[in-house]
Motif scaffolding. Structure first.
Motif, PDB file in Angstrom:
ATOM      1  N   PHE A 146       0.998  -1.280   0.442  1.00 51.26           N
ATOM      2  CA  PHE A 146      -0.048  -0.404  -0.038  1.00 51.26           C
ATOM      3  C   PHE A 146       0.737   1.396   0.459  1.00 51.26           C
ATOM      4  O   PHE A 146       0.127   2.197  -0.061  1.00 51.26           O
ATOM      5  N   LYS A 147       1.700   1.052   0.413  1.00 55.14           N
ATOM      6  CA  LYS A 147       3.019   1.945   0.567  1.00 55.14           C
ATOM      7  C   LYS A 147       2.183   3.906   1.262  1.00 55.14           C
ATOM      8  O   LYS A 147       1.749   2.990   2.344  1.00 55.14           O
ATOM      9  N   CYS A 148       2.296   4.646   1.051  1.00 55.77           N
ATOM     10  CA  CYS A 148       2.131   5.764   1.768  1.00 55.77           C
ATOM     11  C   CYS A 148       0.736   5.309   1.613  1.00 55.77           C
ATOM     12  O   CYS A 148       0.443   7.142   0.843  1.00 55.77           O
ATOM     13  N   LEU A 174       3.671  -8.554  -6.800  1.00 57.14           N
ATOM     14  CA  LEU A 174       3.778  -7.886  -6.189  1.00 57.14           C
ATOM     15  C   LEU A 174       3.156  -6.703  -6.383  1.00 57.14           C
ATOM     16  O   LEU A 174       3.992  -6.192  -7.408  1.00 57.14           O
ATOM     17  N   VAL A 175       2.319  -6.159  -5.780  1.00 57.56           N
ATOM     18  CA  VAL A 175       1.372  -5.265  -6.691  1.00 57.56           C
ATOM     19  C   VAL A 175       1.088  -3.852  -5.361  1.00 57.56           C
ATOM     20  O   VAL A 175       0.706  -3.843  -4.281  1.00 57.56           O
ATOM     21  N   GLY A 176       1.236  -2.814  -6.526  1.00 58.92           N
ATOM     22  CA  GLY A 176       1.045  -1.315  -5.562  1.00 58.92           C
ATOM     23  C   GLY A 176       0.346  -1.190  -6.115  1.00 58.92           C
ATOM     24  O   GLY A 176      -1.060  -1.443  -5.286  1.00 58.92           O
ATOM     25  N   SER A 177       0.092  -0.186  -7.125  1.00 54.36           N
ATOM     26  CA  SER A 177      -1.048   0.913  -7.990  1.00 54.36           C
ATOM     27  C   SER A 177      -2.433  -0.336  -7.492  1.00 54.36           C
ATOM     28  O   SER A 177      -3.075   0.500  -6.817  1.00 54.36           O
ATOM     29  N   ALA A 178      -2.534  -1.362  -8.339  1.00 56.09           N
ATOM     30  CA  ALA A 178      -2.904  -2.131  -8.155  1.00 56.09           C
ATOM     31  C   ALA A 178      -4.139  -2.668  -7.280  1.00 56.09           C
ATOM     32  O   ALA A 178      -5.197  -3.260  -7.145  1.00 56.09           O
TER      33      ALA A 178
HETATM   34  P1  PGA Z   1       3.006  -0.460  -8.712  1.00 56.90           P
HETATM   35  O1  PGA Z   1       4.351  -1.031  -7.190  1.00 56.90           O
HETATM   36  O2  PGA Z   1       2.564  -1.574  -8.943  1.00 56.90           O
HETATM   37  O3  PGA Z   1       2.684   0.619  -8.328  1.00 56.90           O
HETATM   38  O4  PGA Z   1       4.085  -0.197  -9.856  1.00 56.90           O
HETATM   39  C1  PGA Z   1       4.697  -2.680  -7.146  1.00 56.90           C
HETATM   40  C2  PGA Z   1       5.836  -1.475  -6.470  1.00 56.90           C
HETATM   41  O5  PGA Z   1       6.368  -0.041  -5.890  1.00 56.90           O
HETATM   42  O6  PGA Z   1       6.344  -2.904  -5.072  1.00 56.90           O
END
Ligand code: PGA
Length: 248
Positions: free
Chosen positions: A8-10, A230-234
């Motif tokens: 989820f980051k920030c 490993l998924v960020g934005s989505a």
């Molecule tokens: P993203 O990020 O899916 O938004 O590209 C992936 C990550 O930084 O782990």
């Protein structure tokens, strides 16, 4: 085994994270029943089954939740390699233990590039949390300049300096920096080639990360030597993350 990890980051508050994980748990528990073809998919998603899918959520630090769910493992995006002490702005092992947290991301490119974490510091963190028995998702990945210069393999090798690549609780995530948060994932051939290279010296699960979404997750997961994503934005919308998981 397939591994799905949401970073989820920030982003997202504690309340949002709670609601998210509740919905994700409900989805995974439905998947524990009978799928639409009438097949019993119980073995796939049981956290302790050998053939399980492992689902991780790495919430923001301020939204850490007790790691006490049935299907979802809550992990830490970051921590300092210390039990506790005078480290303003950091959290340590003591704080993680209170939440039962036993997984951590180490080496993410945003920590390396934005927060200046050196390979030596990352290796120190790795050793600390490995000693504590944590599940470590160790992130590596080159930037565009390295990719264009053709030095990807040497660069990735160097990101293992000081890292025990034989650590039993290790997962490695290959995340090319130029594909993170850009909406443009690495090409399938690039991913396959790089994962083949990583497999030549790593026997641990290998994840791909970098603009993974519900549309490209299936083809990425089907590549040789890709054990998960490993998924960020989505991952920020629970429905999208469930759709990504639904490919297994
Ligand atoms: P993203 O990020 O899916 O938004 O590209 C992936 C990550 O930084 O782990």
């Amino acid at each position: 085994m397939a591994i799905f990890a949401a970073n989820f980051k920030c982003n997202l508050t504690r309340a949002q994270t709670k609601a998210y994980i509740a919905e994700l748990e409900a989805y995974l528990s439905r998947r524990m029943g009978v799928d639409s073809n009438g097949a019993d998919c119980k073995a796939d998603l049981t956290r302790d089954s050998k053939e399980r899918a492992e689902v991780f959520v790495f919430p923001n630090q301020a939204a850490l939740l007790e790691n006490a769910y049935t299907f979802v493992r809550v992990g830490a995006q970051n921590a300092h390699c210390v039990e506790n002490g005078g480290f303003t702005g950091e959290i340590g092992a003591q704080q993680l233990r209170e939440f039962g947290i036993d997984s951590i991301l180490i080496g993410h490119s945003e920590r390396r590039t934005i927060f200046g974490e050196s390979q030596a510091y990352i290796a120190q963190k790795f050793a600390y949390f490995a000693k504590a028995g944590f599940r470590i998702i160790y992130c590596i990945g080159e930037d565009l300049a390295v990719r264009q210069s053709g030095g990807v393999e040497a660069f990735l090798r160097a990101e293992f300096e000081g890292i025990n690549a034989q650590y039993e609780n290790l997962i490695v995530a290959y995340e090319p920096i130029w594909a993170i948060g850009t909406g443009v994932s690495a090409g399938l051939e690039d991913i396959e080639r790089t994962h083949k290279f990583l497999r030549s010296f790593l026997s641990v699960p290998l994840l791909y990360g970098g603009s993974v979404n519900e549309k490209n997750a299936g083809e990425i997961m089907r590549l040789a030597n890709v054990d998960g994503v490993l998924v960020g934005s989505a991952s920020l919308e629970v429905a999208r993350f469930c759709e990504i998981i639904s490919i297994i």
